[in-house]
Design an enzyme around this catalytic site. Structure first.
Site, short mmCIF file in Angstrom:
data_model
loop_
_atom_site.label_atom_id
_atom_site.label_comp_id
_atom_site.label_asym_id
_atom_site.label_seq_id
_atom_site.Cartn_x
_atom_site.Cartn_y
_atom_site.Cartn_z
N ARG A 133 2.98 37.25 22.84
CA ARG A 133 2.90 38.05 21.66
C ARG A 133 2.36 39.36 21.84
O ARG A 133 2.24 40.17 20.97
CB ARG A 133 1.90 37.03 20.95
CG ARG A 133 2.21 35.71 20.30
CD ARG A 133 1.13 34.96 19.55
NE ARG A 133 1.50 33.67 19.95
CZ ARG A 133 0.97 32.56 19.73
NH1 ARG A 133 -0.11 32.84 18.64
NH2 ARG A 133 1.29 31.62 20.05
N THR A 137 4.74 31.28 23.68
CA THR A 137 5.61 32.00 22.88
C THR A 137 6.88 32.83 23.54
O THR A 137 7.19 33.94 23.29
CB THR A 137 4.71 32.99 22.11
OG1 THR A 137 3.40 32.44 21.91
CG2 THR A 137 5.31 33.42 20.96
N GLU A 170 -2.15 29.19 29.16
CA GLU A 170 -0.68 29.50 28.52
C GLU A 170 -0.65 31.06 27.99
O GLU A 170 -1.49 31.08 26.98
CB GLU A 170 -0.29 28.52 27.44
CG GLU A 170 1.07 28.84 26.89
CD GLU A 170 1.32 28.16 25.56
OE1 GLU A 170 0.96 26.92 25.58
OE2 GLU A 170 1.66 28.64 24.65
N LYS A 189 6.29 20.18 22.94
CA LYS A 189 5.12 20.64 22.02
C LYS A 189 5.38 20.47 20.52
O LYS A 189 6.74 20.65 20.14
CB LYS A 189 5.07 22.47 22.20
CG LYS A 189 4.05 23.19 21.31
CD LYS A 189 4.16 24.51 21.92
CE LYS A 189 3.25 25.25 20.85
NZ LYS A 189 2.64 26.58 21.35
C1 3PG Z 1 0.15 28.22 19.54
O1 3PG Z 1 0.66 29.27 19.83
O2 3PG Z 1 0.19 27.27 20.20
C2 3PG Z 1 -0.85 28.32 18.55
O3 3PG Z 1 -0.85 29.60 17.91
C3 3PG Z 1 -2.36 27.80 18.91
O4 3PG Z 1 -2.90 27.10 17.54
P1 3PG Z 1 -4.34 27.34 17.38
O5 3PG Z 1 -4.82 28.75 17.29
O6 3PG Z 1 -4.67 26.62 15.95
O7 3PG Z 1 -4.86 26.58 18.35
#
Ligand code: 3PG
Length: 183
Positions: free
Chosen positions: A36, A60, A32, A120
């Site tokens: 960002r 994102t 994924e 999610k």
């Molecule tokens: C996301 O966008 O899904 C999270 O930033 C992932 O979170 P993690 O860094 O705690 O795995």
């Protein structure tokens, strides 16, 4: 849908290539790529052309414009931290799965009304983790969850043992795969 969804944050396509190589080597053919960083679109395009065995998606994604760019670059699924109706509409039109972030009953009801039944659950560690997902599964038996945020190698099996959890997401997949490749 893949069971393990690595959350990929990269600064350029060279780093992206390294991450995709490491994930594949680690037996995880999914990424994924998050919007960002400015290179997300290029990284998705690279993955789709150089790593066709990988299921690449965009993360994102917070508006229709990003969503269209991601799909045009080759994204096979779209993830958002929250629920965006405009993103949902683009995905429906292009027949691409959309996994919006939903943590409240109201958000889940909105997802259902848009025809979405996999959401999610983010940030999973902050919004109540597994016990919250179990509680939400009672009124929404048709919904499946992808907890992300605070999920790691220590708790992911516990999450995955619950049948309504179809996958887990996290940046730890990337960190671990890179580490294994360096060892
Ligand atoms: C996301 O966008 O899904 C999270 O930033 C992932 O979170 P993690 O860094 O705690 O795995």
């Amino acid at each position: 849908m893949q069971k393990y969804i690595p959350v990929v944050v990269v600064k350029d396509v060279d780093e992206a290539r390294k991450v995709f190589t490491a994930l594949l080597k680690d037996g995880i053919p999914c990424a994924e790529v998050t919007f960002r960083t400015a290179c997300a679109e290029d990284a998705i395009r690279l993955c789709a052309s150089e790593f066709p065995q990988m299921e690449v998606g965009a993360g994102t994604v917070i508006n229709a414009e990003q969503c269209k760019r991601a799909i045009a670059a080759g994204a096979k699924f779209i993830v958002s931290p929250g629920l965006s109706v405009e993103v949902a509409k683009v995905c429906k039109k292009k027949n691409i799965p959309y996994i919006p972030g939903c943590v409240t009953p109201t958000e889940i009801m909105q997802a259902i009304s848009l025809g979405i039944t996999t959401v999610k659950f983010f940030p999973a560690n902050v919004y109540g983790g597994l016990s919250a997902i179990k509680a939400l599964s009672a009124p929404f038996p048709q919904v499946t969850f992808v907890p992300t945020g605070g999920v790691d190698e220590n708790n992911m099996e516990e999450f995955l043992a619950f049948p309504k959890i179809v996958a887990v997401g996290g940046s730890f997949f990337v960190k671990n795969a890179l580490k294994k490749m360096e060892d």
